[in-house]
Design an enzyme around this catalytic site. Structure first.
Site, PDB file in Angstrom:
ATOM      1  N   LYS A 111      55.497  38.687  37.621  1.00 36.41           N
ATOM      2  CA  LYS A 111      54.031  38.699  37.626  1.00 36.41           C
ATOM      3  C   LYS A 111      53.483  40.076  37.272  1.00 36.41           C
ATOM      4  O   LYS A 111      52.520  40.203  36.492  1.00 36.41           O
ATOM      5  CB  LYS A 111      53.507  38.271  39.006  1.00 36.41           C
ATOM      6  CG  LYS A 111      51.979  38.237  39.132  1.00 36.41           C
ATOM      7  CD  LYS A 111      51.358  37.210  38.196  1.00 36.41           C
ATOM      8  CE  LYS A 111      49.831  37.250  38.205  1.00 36.41           C
ATOM      9  NZ  LYS A 111      49.240  36.829  39.474  1.00 36.41           N
ATOM     10  N   LYS A 136      44.310  46.636  41.650  1.00 30.86           N
ATOM     11  CA  LYS A 136      45.399  46.418  42.604  1.00 30.86           C
ATOM     12  C   LYS A 136      46.686  46.036  41.890  1.00 30.86           C
ATOM     13  O   LYS A 136      47.761  46.566  42.193  1.00 30.86           O
ATOM     14  CB  LYS A 136      44.983  45.333  43.612  1.00 30.86           C
ATOM     15  CG  LYS A 136      46.032  44.969  44.652  1.00 30.86           C
ATOM     16  CD  LYS A 136      46.795  43.700  44.302  1.00 30.86           C
ATOM     17  CE  LYS A 136      45.876  42.508  44.235  1.00 30.86           C
ATOM     18  NZ  LYS A 136      46.634  41.269  43.940  1.00 30.86           N
TER      19      LYS A 136
END
Length: 309
Positions: free
Chosen positions: A170, A240
């Site tokens: 990811k 983030k």
């Protein structure tokens, strides 16, 4: 099989809805009870804490903003670990840190339960329609046992490898996208400053090798039309993801010059107060430095797209 779901934000609400539509009994929790109103109306059971979800569930999912929230939900005094039963499978659907997913998997294993990192890709639209990639790391046999539940809300649930593997996939995927947008802002501003109309330039380059792979399609929704609000994915959340990726690179001793530059761009954008805007808004910084403006007519952009053979 009773399914627990914690975190009913934009993504989580859609995923929980699809699990429920598939016929599974659902136990839900969110920091805001009103976020679960639709699921409760459809027959879900409310739990007052992550611990209460774990006590009632055979499979647990969390869809949370990031590592601090996952840490609290798993390890807090009323967290998943406090209520989990042997044999339960816990899938974290968030974009997380590899260190944390490994740590919660070890803690769950001590209680005879199984932890998985299972980040998703497809955005809110994919979550709503069930067109989601779900990358999963953990125990293969338990993944196979739970795959039917994953298939209820994603059309590409795939086992990647041991715990932490899916997080790597990811972060590589997301970091690639954010790094590419930084590069495209640089080269596009150069082309515009060299005298090309931005729409003509975009129309031309999208027919090249990279363009045919739809690399430049990402420019249509925000960059070309200078519209970053409402966001498809906010700058704060993208920041983030990029922070997690460059942190992993630093831990592994891998030079990531462009990725760190991408993070610097995002930091500067956040200093402008752009947290709530789309994650592509840092591209505006490069346009400012180049002294060019890109603000195409949305209808003209769509006309280029519609003109495909």
């Amino acid at each position: 099989m009773k399914v627990g779901f914690i975190g009913l934000g934009t993504m989580g609400a859609f995923m929980a809805a699809n699990i429920q539509k598939a016929g599974y009994d659902l136990v839900i929790h969110d920091v805001r009870r009103e976020a679960g109103a639709n699921r409760l109306a459809a027959g879900a059971v409310w739990a007052d804490s992550p611990k209460a979800v774990a006590e009632q569930s055979d499979v647990i999912f969390t869809s949370l903003p990031g590592p601090p929230e996952v840490e609290a939900v798993v390890f807090g005094p009323d967290g998943i670990l406090a209520g989990v039963k042997p044999g339960v499978a816990y899938f974290d659907l968030s974009t997380n840190s590899q260190a944390l997913v490994r740590r919660f998997a070890e803690a769950l294993a001590e209680k005879g339960a199984f932890g998985f990192d299972a980040p998703v890709s497809g955005g809110p639209k994919g979550a709503e329609t069930g067109k989601l990639a779900i990358w999963v790391g953990g125990d293969r046999a338990v993944f196979d046992r739970c795959k039917a539940v994953l298939d209820a809300f994603g059309d590409q649930a795939r086992y990647i490898g041991p715990i932490g593997s899916a997080t790597v996939a990811k972060l590589v995927h997301n970091m690639t996208g954010y790094a590419m947008q930084t590069v495209m802002a640089e080269v596009f501003s150069m082309g515009v400053k060299a005298g090309m109309d931005p729409l003509d330039l975009w129309s031309a380059v999208r027919q090249g090798a990279s363009g045919r792979r739809r690399t430049f399609e990402r420019l249509a929704d925000q960059f070309l039309i200078d519209k970053y609000d409402p966001p498809a994915f906010s700058l704060k959340l993208a920041h983030k993801d990029v922070t997690l990726a460059v942190t992993m690179g630093r831990e592994l001793g891998v030079p990531m010059r462009l990725c760190n530059l991408t993070l610097e761009e995002m930091n500067e954008a956040r200093m402008r107060g752009w947290d709530h805007l789309d994650s592509r808004v840092p591209m505006k910084l490069q346009l400012e430095r180049a002294g060019v403006t890109v603000a195409c007519d949305p209808k003209a952009v769509q006309a280029v797209i519609d003109g495909e053979p």
